[in-house]
Design a protein around this motif. Structure first.
Motif, mmCIF file in Angstrom:
data_model
loop_
_atom_site.group_PDB
_atom_site.id
_atom_site.type_symbol
_atom_site.label_atom_id
_atom_site.label_comp_id
_atom_site.label_asym_id
_atom_site.label_seq_id
_atom_site.Cartn_x
_atom_site.Cartn_y
_atom_site.Cartn_z
ATOM 1 N N CYS A 165 -1.287 -7.220 2.729
ATOM 2 C CA CYS A 165 -1.872 -6.277 1.762
ATOM 3 C C CYS A 165 -1.185 -6.393 0.406
ATOM 4 O O CYS A 165 -1.843 -6.341 -0.640
ATOM 5 C CB CYS A 165 -1.758 -4.849 2.285
ATOM 6 N N VAL A 172 -14.876 -2.598 -0.327
ATOM 7 C CA VAL A 172 -13.902 -2.520 0.763
ATOM 8 C C VAL A 172 -14.150 -3.643 1.771
ATOM 9 O O VAL A 172 -13.197 -4.182 2.363
ATOM 10 C CB VAL A 172 -13.932 -1.131 1.438
ATOM 11 N N HIS A 196 -3.876 2.584 0.344
ATOM 12 C CA HIS A 196 -3.381 3.216 1.573
ATOM 13 C C HIS A 196 -3.710 2.326 2.757
ATOM 14 O O HIS A 196 -4.764 1.704 2.806
ATOM 15 C CB HIS A 196 -4.018 4.599 1.771
ATOM 16 N N LYS A 197 -2.773 2.277 3.708
ATOM 17 C CA LYS A 197 -2.973 1.522 4.946
ATOM 18 C C LYS A 197 -2.254 2.256 6.065
ATOM 19 O O LYS A 197 -1.108 2.687 5.913
ATOM 20 C CB LYS A 197 -2.427 0.104 4.805
ATOM 21 N N ILE A 206 -5.635 -2.007 -2.739
ATOM 22 C CA ILE A 206 -5.385 -1.248 -1.508
ATOM 23 C C ILE A 206 -4.358 -0.160 -1.804
ATOM 24 O O ILE A 206 -3.196 -0.457 -2.109
ATOM 25 C CB ILE A 206 -4.884 -2.171 -0.386
ATOM 26 N N ASN A 260 -2.963 -7.331 -3.040
ATOM 27 C CA ASN A 260 -2.821 -6.451 -4.204
ATOM 28 C C ASN A 260 -2.242 -7.206 -5.391
ATOM 29 O O ASN A 260 -2.650 -6.987 -6.541
ATOM 30 C CB ASN A 260 -1.917 -5.266 -3.866
ATOM 31 N N ILE A 298 -7.821 0.943 6.071
ATOM 32 C CA ILE A 298 -7.375 0.748 4.691
ATOM 33 C C ILE A 298 -8.267 1.522 3.724
ATOM 34 O O ILE A 298 -9.437 1.783 4.015
ATOM 35 C CB ILE A 298 -7.353 -0.746 4.287
ATOM 36 N N THR A 299 -7.695 1.898 2.595
ATOM 37 C CA THR A 299 -8.418 2.586 1.526
ATOM 38 C C THR A 299 -8.211 1.808 0.239
ATOM 39 O O THR A 299 -7.079 1.414 -0.080
ATOM 40 C CB THR A 299 -7.898 4.023 1.349
ATOM 41 N N VAL A 300 -9.289 1.572 -0.496
ATOM 42 C CA VAL A 300 -9.211 0.791 -1.730
ATOM 43 C C VAL A 300 -9.856 1.569 -2.875
ATOM 44 O O VAL A 300 -10.651 2.487 -2.654
ATOM 45 C CB VAL A 300 -9.908 -0.581 -1.581
ATOM 46 N N THR A 326 -12.601 -6.666 0.225
ATOM 47 C CA THR A 326 -11.139 -6.620 0.328
ATOM 48 C C THR A 326 -10.682 -7.034 1.717
ATOM 49 O O THR A 326 -9.708 -7.780 1.870
ATOM 50 C CB THR A 326 -10.628 -5.207 0.000
ATOM 51 N N LEU A 331 -8.222 -10.092 2.887
ATOM 52 C CA LEU A 331 -7.106 -9.975 3.831
ATOM 53 C C LEU A 331 -7.208 -11.022 4.929
ATOM 54 O O LEU A 331 -6.209 -11.625 5.343
ATOM 55 C CB LEU A 331 -7.089 -8.576 4.455
ATOM 56 N N PRO A 334 0.812 -1.229 0.000
ATOM 57 C CA PRO A 334 0.000 0.000 0.000
ATOM 58 C C PRO A 334 0.839 1.271 0.000
ATOM 59 O O PRO A 334 0.458 2.272 -0.602
ATOM 60 C CB PRO A 334 -0.815 -0.133 1.293
#
Length: 323
Positions: A310, A278, A193-194, A191, A314, A183-185, A281, A285, A123
């Motif tokens: 992550c 999300v 951002h984490k 993903i 990804n 997290i942002t997807v 996702t 994970l 991420p």
């Protein structure tokens, strides 16, 4: 005696044995056989330089070349790392399966983690790429439909010994001691951002204030009801938050909250359908049990290990071309 040695040989896990049964290989490692092969080739390209740098570090006490060589091949060490992450077996069982001593299991894994992290689309790398986006076409390629979605996930940890830590890490939602990660997807489930983990008692919105992704202005960030108030605190951030029924307040027992309008209900339903990516996702994970079960390792390794998970998700989402 022959039966005992025969049974021991059958129990040993290695690439040659598992690769003959692709479905079993995926169950143990979490990757398809062709995905593992592609990942291994990238790691093998960097391995010589990586080992030379590791052995030549300034704090090394022995000469380069001293010490015992690795018992397992690079292929089997990578396989052992993935099996550990995916199934989260005890180091005792992993030692038995790969014919190692218990202490060498995590030593082998720790020495390989940083190299695997260099190859995987973590991420952090994705977020750096997001911050370099310039044209509208580049933004749309990274964020289809100019949409991104954010949520948090918690993981149980052993009950802390320190009284203060027991209080700060206790999650009222989970009724357990936990750590929390945000997290942002994008719309495809990549993903981008984490955050680093934080104590389980932290509110989702408080975590967002501590650390949140920097997205292009044209990208809309989809959130849940836990982020009510974000539009007033971050007026320049393009975000979508579902409408919420407001309580009439204290002293008005028996008075129901005002119903949402049909348009508000329609908006909530549409946003919920989009935000499900999300949730999916996070489910991917959690397929790696190192992020699903009680985290038994030291918390100082938590962010490194969850970054790796992550990166693996990804890698599976974006395909072989992502590495």
């Amino acid at each position: 005696m022959g039966l005992i040695f025969g049974f021991w040989a059958v129990c040993m896990l290695n690439y040659d044995v598992l690769s003959k049964k692709p479905s079993v290989f995926r169950y143990f490692s979490g990757l398809e056989l062709h995905e593992f092969d592609a990942l291994y080739l990238k790691i093998e390209e960097r391995y010589t330089d990586f080992e030379q740098k590791r052995l030549s570090r300034a704090d090394r006490k022995r000469n380069v070349g001293a010490g015992h060589p690795f018992k397992l091949s690079l292929t089997d060490r990578l396989l052992m790392l993935l099996v550990y992450y995916h199934l989260y077996v005890s180091s005792t069982l992993a030692a038995y399966l790969f014919d190692l001593s218990q202490t060498n299991v995590l030593k082998n894994i720790r020495k390989l983690e940083s190299l695997v992290s260099q190859v995987l689309p973590l991420p952090k790398k994705q977020h750096e790429q997001v911050r370099r986006l310039q044209t509208l076409d580049e933004v749309e390629a990274m964020f289809p439909g100019f949409k991104a979605f954010l949520d948090t996930t918690e993981q149980e940890i052993p009950r802390p010994k320190a009284k203060r830590k027991r209080k700060t890490h206790y999650s009222g939602k989970k009724k357990r001691h936990t750590v929390k990660t945000q997290i942002t997807v994008n719309k495809d489930g990549l993903i981008v951002h984490k955050t680093r983990h934080t104590k389980g008692s932290t509110h989702d919105y408080a975590l967002f204030k501590q650390s949140h992704p920097h997205l292009p202005d044209v990208v809309s960030l989809g959130l849940d009801r836990g982020y009510v108030g974000i539009k007033s605190d971050y007026p320049k951030l393009g975000c979508e938050v579902p409408f919420k029924r407001h309580s009439p307040g204290r002293g008005k027992r028996g008075v129901k909250a005002k119903d949402l309008t049909p348009d508000q209900k329609s908006f909530n339903k549409k946003l919920s359908k989009e935000r499900v990516i999300v949730e999916h996702t996070i489910s991917r994970l959690k397929k790696f049990r190192i992020w699903a079960e009680e985290f038994r390792n030291r918390l100082k390794h938590y962010d490194t290990m969850t970054d790796m998970v992550c990166g693996l998700v990804n890698f599976r989402t974006a395909g072989i071309t992502a590495i």
